[in-house]
Design a protein around this motif. Sequence first.
Motif, PDB file in Angstrom:
ATOM      1  N   MET A 242      -7.724   4.485  -2.184  1.00 56.90           N
ATOM      2  CA  MET A 242      -7.674   2.867  -1.710  1.00 56.90           C
ATOM      3  C   MET A 242      -7.136   3.103  -0.016  1.00 56.90           C
ATOM      4  SD  MET A 242      -9.296   1.945  -4.099  1.00 56.90           S
ATOM      5  CE  MET A 242      -9.573   0.214  -3.747  1.00 56.90           C
TER       6      MET A 242
ATOM      7  N   LYS B   3      -8.979   1.621   3.160  1.00 57.22           N
ATOM      8  CA  LYS B   3      -8.352   0.351   3.928  1.00 57.22           C
ATOM      9  C   LYS B   3      -8.097   0.530   5.308  1.00 57.22           C
ATOM     10  CE  LYS B   3      -4.944  -3.229   3.119  1.00 57.22           C
ATOM     11  NZ  LYS B   3      -4.075  -3.664   2.058  1.00 57.22           N
TER      12      LYS B   3
ATOM     13  N   ASP C 113       0.862  -1.476  -0.062  1.00 58.95           N
ATOM     14  CA  ASP C 113      -0.265  -0.100  -0.164  1.00 58.95           C
ATOM     15  C   ASP C 113       0.888   1.261   0.184  1.00 58.95           C
ATOM     16  OD1 ASP C 113      -2.561  -1.356   0.402  1.00 58.95           O
ATOM     17  OD2 ASP C 113      -1.539  -1.798   2.210  1.00 58.95           O
TER      18      ASP C 113
END
Lengths: 169, 162
Positions: free
Chosen positions: B15, B19, A55
């Motif tokens: 995103m 998350k 991420d």
Amino acid sequence: MSGYRFDRLKVLVVDDNAHMRKLVTTIMQAFCVLHIFEADCGQKAWTSLRETNPDVLVLDWVMEGMSGIELVQKIRTDPQTPNPFVPVIMLTGHTHIDQVRQARDAGANECIAKPVSVKTMMSRLVSVIEHPRPFVRTSVYFGPCRRRRGVDEYRGPERRAESKQQAAE
Amino acid sequence: MARQQPIELFMPPNMLKAKVGGGLGGVDMAAMKRAEGALETLKSEFADWITDDVKVLMAARARYAQTPDAASRGALMRAAHDIKGQAATFNFPLIARVAGSLSRLIGELPDSQTVSLNLVDGHVNAIQVIHRQGIQDTNDKMAQTLCAELDARVEETLKSKK
């Protein structure tokens, strides 16, 4: 208690110096990041990126072989990239403004000038979560918008003629 | 006038925020404290780290002495750069200064010019002395003199070679 679930984050730490990787990893673990991957060079980072789909990337600038700058450019523009939008936090010992600009121009989202501090690391992490920059595609660049945020936060007197006229209307 | 390529500006979906959620509780101060504590613990390992990194610097110096090419010069530069970053992080500002001076010498000297091994040795020795003496105080007279001397030598070298 923070509202962030850092335990859900996957972070890839890329540095050819094992001590610096340990330093960043230690800070991330203390932030409760559970999924931390490490790579000691740009090429391994590229492989790891495709295998782990992190991420966030924390990436050193100066590395043997593929530098941090080259890796960011590859992440942003290579057709094989798994995620061209992945946030990149660039670690650098360079503090000169031209060098910070160079990192930004390569497509890094945030920069951390060494010395690395807990406060700065948290602030950059929160920044990529809370204040993502829009992306720009031009003939020569693809990556986060390189203009500084907050232009629309200007509270001073309006000096542009066009805007003055609009305000009057 | 030639038509310019259009500029596309767009906001990818966040995103990351989806998350990890929002920061309604603000920054987790306990996590910050935990990280500060962990960093403090790591400081005890710094002595070993700097010893390792000086070895890497010495090896890079030996390689450069043998084959002064772009690759060996790059290795020398990276070794100095690593020490600079770590010393600053672990509160050894004078080691960071000396390593920074060495990085500057290697980085700013034109590629066509060879880096003086004497000057590299001067920096390596200074790093070792400051570390051995555990000098963290930037006002330490001996270390200040050493740093000032190295700075001056680097400045002089860069001026004469540019």
